[in-house]
Motif scaffolding. Sequence first.
Motif, PDB file in Angstrom:
ATOM      1  N   ILE A   4       0.883  -1.182   0.000  1.00  0.00           N
ATOM      2  CA  ILE A   4       0.000   0.000   0.000  1.00  0.00           C
ATOM      3  C   ILE A   4       0.908   1.215   0.000  1.00  0.00           C
ATOM      4  O   ILE A   4       1.471   1.583   1.031  1.00  0.00           O
ATOM      5  CB  ILE A   4      -0.920   0.000   1.236  1.00  0.00           C
ATOM      6  CG1 ILE A   4      -1.814  -1.250   1.240  1.00  0.00           C
ATOM      7  CG2 ILE A   4      -1.792   1.248   1.246  1.00  0.00           C
ATOM      8  CD1 ILE A   4      -2.708  -1.363   2.468  1.00  0.00           C
ATOM      9  N   ALA A   8      -0.806   3.366  -5.017  1.00  0.00           N
ATOM     10  CA  ALA A   8      -2.023   2.575  -4.776  1.00  0.00           C
ATOM     11  C   ALA A   8      -3.140   3.462  -4.242  1.00  0.00           C
ATOM     12  O   ALA A   8      -4.310   3.306  -4.613  1.00  0.00           O
ATOM     13  CB  ALA A   8      -1.724   1.445  -3.797  1.00  0.00           C
ATOM     14  N   LEU A   9      -2.792   4.393  -3.356  1.00  0.00           N
ATOM     15  CA  LEU A   9      -3.791   5.299  -2.801  1.00  0.00           C
ATOM     16  C   LEU A   9      -4.353   6.234  -3.859  1.00  0.00           C
ATOM     17  O   LEU A   9      -5.542   6.555  -3.867  1.00  0.00           O
ATOM     18  CB  LEU A   9      -3.186   6.099  -1.642  1.00  0.00           C
ATOM     19  CG  LEU A   9      -2.954   5.310  -0.349  1.00  0.00           C
ATOM     20  CD1 LEU A   9      -1.989   6.036   0.560  1.00  0.00           C
ATOM     21  CD2 LEU A   9      -4.292   5.081   0.360  1.00  0.00           C
ATOM     22  N   LEU A  12      -7.235   5.116  -5.767  1.00  0.00           N
ATOM     23  CA  LEU A  12      -8.524   5.210  -5.078  1.00  0.00           C
ATOM     24  C   LEU A  12      -8.965   6.665  -4.925  1.00  0.00           C
ATOM     25  O   LEU A  12      -9.781   6.994  -4.070  1.00  0.00           O
ATOM     26  CB  LEU A  12      -8.425   4.559  -3.692  1.00  0.00           C
ATOM     27  CG  LEU A  12      -8.203   3.046  -3.662  1.00  0.00           C
ATOM     28  CD1 LEU A  12      -8.129   2.556  -2.223  1.00  0.00           C
ATOM     29  CD2 LEU A  12      -9.309   2.320  -4.388  1.00  0.00           C
ATOM     30  N   PHE A  49     -14.720  -1.572   4.444  1.00  0.00           N
ATOM     31  CA  PHE A  49     -13.642  -1.378   3.461  1.00  0.00           C
ATOM     32  C   PHE A  49     -12.617  -2.497   3.656  1.00  0.00           C
ATOM     33  O   PHE A  49     -12.028  -2.638   4.728  1.00  0.00           O
ATOM     34  CB  PHE A  49     -12.994  -0.007   3.686  1.00  0.00           C
ATOM     35  CG  PHE A  49     -11.920   0.337   2.701  1.00  0.00           C
ATOM     36  CD1 PHE A  49     -12.206   1.041   1.544  1.00  0.00           C
ATOM     37  CD2 PHE A  49     -10.603  -0.035   2.935  1.00  0.00           C
ATOM     38  CE1 PHE A  49     -11.209   1.374   0.646  1.00  0.00           C
ATOM     39  CE2 PHE A  49      -9.596   0.279   2.033  1.00  0.00           C
ATOM     40  CZ  PHE A  49      -9.908   0.987   0.878  1.00  0.00           C
ATOM     41  N   TRP A  51      -9.183  -4.189   2.078  1.00  0.00           N
ATOM     42  CA  TRP A  51      -8.080  -4.018   1.122  1.00  0.00           C
ATOM     43  C   TRP A  51      -7.271  -5.321   1.112  1.00  0.00           C
ATOM     44  O   TRP A  51      -6.716  -5.731   2.133  1.00  0.00           O
ATOM     45  CB  TRP A  51      -7.181  -2.852   1.539  1.00  0.00           C
ATOM     46  CG  TRP A  51      -6.279  -2.370   0.424  1.00  0.00           C
ATOM     47  CD1 TRP A  51      -5.685  -3.130  -0.535  1.00  0.00           C
ATOM     48  CD2 TRP A  51      -5.898  -1.022   0.161  1.00  0.00           C
ATOM     49  NE1 TRP A  51      -4.944  -2.355  -1.384  1.00  0.00           N
ATOM     50  CE2 TRP A  51      -5.061  -1.038  -0.984  1.00  0.00           C
ATOM     51  CE3 TRP A  51      -6.161   0.189   0.760  1.00  0.00           C
ATOM     52  CZ2 TRP A  51      -4.497   0.103  -1.523  1.00  0.00           C
ATOM     53  CZ3 TRP A  51      -5.605   1.335   0.235  1.00  0.00           C
ATOM     54  CH2 TRP A  51      -4.785   1.289  -0.907  1.00  0.00           C
ATOM     55  N   VAL A  53      -4.065  -7.158  -0.406  1.00  0.00           N
ATOM     56  CA  VAL A  53      -2.785  -6.833  -1.052  1.00  0.00           C
ATOM     57  C   VAL A  53      -2.166  -8.121  -1.584  1.00  0.00           C
ATOM     58  O   VAL A  53      -1.744  -8.993  -0.830  1.00  0.00           O
ATOM     59  CB  VAL A  53      -1.810  -6.161  -0.055  1.00  0.00           C
ATOM     60  CG1 VAL A  53      -0.564  -5.684  -0.802  1.00  0.00           C
ATOM     61  CG2 VAL A  53      -2.483  -5.000   0.646  1.00  0.00           C
ATOM     62  N   LEU A  73      -2.523  -1.422   7.507  1.00  0.00           N
ATOM     63  CA  LEU A  73      -3.420  -0.557   6.729  1.00  0.00           C
ATOM     64  C   LEU A  73      -3.599   0.791   7.426  1.00  0.00           C
ATOM     65  O   LEU A  73      -3.501   1.842   6.785  1.00  0.00           O
ATOM     66  CB  LEU A  73      -4.777  -1.250   6.542  1.00  0.00           C
ATOM     67  CG  LEU A  73      -5.889  -0.391   5.910  1.00  0.00           C
ATOM     68  CD1 LEU A  73      -5.486   0.067   4.507  1.00  0.00           C
ATOM     69  CD2 LEU A  73      -7.212  -1.149   5.869  1.00  0.00           C
ATOM     70  N   LYS A  91      -6.471   9.302   1.715  1.00  0.00           N
ATOM     71  CA  LYS A  91      -6.391   8.693   3.042  1.00  0.00           C
ATOM     72  C   LYS A  91      -7.477   9.253   3.966  1.00  0.00           C
ATOM     73  O   LYS A  91      -8.166   8.509   4.672  1.00  0.00           O
ATOM     74  CB  LYS A  91      -5.025   8.976   3.677  1.00  0.00           C
ATOM     75  CG  LYS A  91      -3.841   8.399   2.923  1.00  0.00           C
ATOM     76  CD  LYS A  91      -2.549   8.759   3.663  1.00  0.00           C
ATOM     77  CE  LYS A  91      -1.319   8.239   2.942  1.00  0.00           C
ATOM     78  NZ  LYS A  91      -0.076   8.594   3.661  1.00  0.00           N
ATOM     79  N   ILE A  94     -10.972   7.932   2.967  1.00  0.00           N
ATOM     80  CA  ILE A  94     -11.182   6.522   3.343  1.00  0.00           C
ATOM     81  C   ILE A  94     -11.476   6.433   4.836  1.00  0.00           C
ATOM     82  O   ILE A  94     -12.360   5.696   5.265  1.00  0.00           O
ATOM     83  CB  ILE A  94      -9.950   5.668   2.969  1.00  0.00           C
ATOM     84  CG1 ILE A  94      -9.843   5.552   1.443  1.00  0.00           C
ATOM     85  CG2 ILE A  94     -10.050   4.283   3.603  1.00  0.00           C
ATOM     86  CD1 ILE A  94      -8.562   4.891   0.974  1.00  0.00           C
ATOM     87  N   ARG A 101     -12.673  -0.961   8.600  1.00  0.00           N
ATOM     88  CA  ARG A 101     -11.603  -1.192   7.628  1.00  0.00           C
ATOM     89  C   ARG A 101     -10.855  -2.462   7.991  1.00  0.00           C
ATOM     90  O   ARG A 101     -10.590  -2.735   9.161  1.00  0.00           O
ATOM     91  CB  ARG A 101     -10.642   0.003   7.592  1.00  0.00           C
ATOM     92  CG  ARG A 101     -11.315   1.295   7.156  1.00  0.00           C
ATOM     93  CD  ARG A 101     -10.326   2.450   7.104  1.00  0.00           C
ATOM     94  NE  ARG A 101      -9.844   2.850   8.415  1.00  0.00           N
ATOM     95  CZ  ARG A 101     -10.470   3.719   9.209  1.00  0.00           C
ATOM     96  NH1 ARG A 101     -11.610   4.257   8.826  1.00  0.00           N
ATOM     97  NH2 ARG A 101      -9.963   4.048  10.379  1.00  0.00           N
ATOM     98  N   CYS A 103      -7.722  -5.382   6.470  1.00  0.00           N
ATOM     99  CA  CYS A 103      -6.655  -5.599   5.499  1.00  0.00           C
ATOM    100  C   CYS A 103      -6.209  -7.061   5.516  1.00  0.00           C
ATOM    101  O   CYS A 103      -6.174  -7.706   6.570  1.00  0.00           O
ATOM    102  CB  CYS A 103      -5.457  -4.700   5.819  1.00  0.00           C
ATOM    103  SG  CYS A 103      -4.083  -4.864   4.639  1.00  0.00           S
TER     104      CYS A 103
END
Length: 430
Positions: A4, A8-9, A12, A49, A51, A53, A73, A91, A94, A101, A103
Amino acid sequence: MGTIDQYALEKLQYVTELTKRIKVKSTPAKDSEGEEGDSGDFLRFFPAFVWAVRDFSLLLKLNGKPITEDEYLENALKRKKDNPEKLDLAKKCIRQYFPSRKCFVFDRPASRRALEELEDLPESKLNPDFLEQVQHFCSYIHEQAQAKVIQGGHTVTGTSLGLLVVTYVDAICSGSIPCIENAVVALAQIENTAAVHDAITYYEAEIEKHLKLPTETIEELLEVHAQYEKEAIKVFLARAFKDVNHEYQKELGTQLHAKLLELCSRNEQASSDRCQAVLTQLFQDLEEEIGKGSYSVAGGYQRFLDDQKEKVDQYYLVPGKGLMASQALQDFLKSKEAAAQSILQADRTLTDKQKEVEVERVKAEASAREAELHEKMKDEAVRRAQQQEKSFEEHKRQLETKMEEDRRKLLAEHEMVMNAKLQVTISLVV
């Protein structure tokens, strides 16, 4: 893929456009400074959320200490002091918009050479660490991850999600900004209509399965109706939501009452048909004797009365006639009064005075039967009224239970939003 990082951010970045591309309420709320601020409202609607990876290439450590995937995360979502706010906007969004959230990181599934044949690679050849991570991920999604809900805690099914998508796309195509609140209201109308349909369909199926017509008493029918009316209300409330002024539940109540009236009518008709068939069969030979004039002789009237009484006694012994048995017999005997009077008048063994007395006796018996039937009908009407009152109380009881459940969900939702906002504030200060 990999880690991340800032790249990558940036992919989004669309989350930073959410407040411009979609609105929660038709009339946006204002924050303490008079600006439109509905990030808290977005929290109520947004899903968890997650994520994932792939091909994770780092060690899960921070400052030399092991950390979890979730901590990895959260650390990645922290704002860096030297970064311009614009770079960290994704960031921030999110953190603001997604209250939950999670990960997961995955090692490479196989060696670099084996990756070329990954589609055909048997599971036994895959990286054991990768398989363990996949199992952990699937277990979370299937067993722990919360289903998507809309305000009030109503679960979004595949069908309702499809309806929401259509509503949003139609709004976008028309050039307007999609509004979650309006979409939910539109969805509620569709879902509540379907909930009424589901409840009625369930009721009809169960009644057809468990109630055999005709019933011997009205109580038997009302008991079965009450049982499956109660279950039908549960079916409705399980799917219905945002039923303003309880309009759809009232509609359900109206339809269930109509079904009860229809059921009573069908029950009476089934009973009448059954009784008519029994009477026709029992009185067939007596009818033939009347047609041949066998009773139109001296002493024939008394013989007719004896034969008729015998048939009536046999009729009472036949099972399964239903609650219209007395009414059907009364109507049948009434239809034979003219023939009986003809036989009476033809009987030369009786004086005119005896015949007059007999006529009055027959009238009195018929009147007594009519009065008995009238009382029975009044009694059934009272029982139906009592059932309607019970139905009202059952609707009220289940509605109050659902309202209390909805209240708890709203309180939990409010607490979740406040905690999420607090966490965002803390992270910004830190």
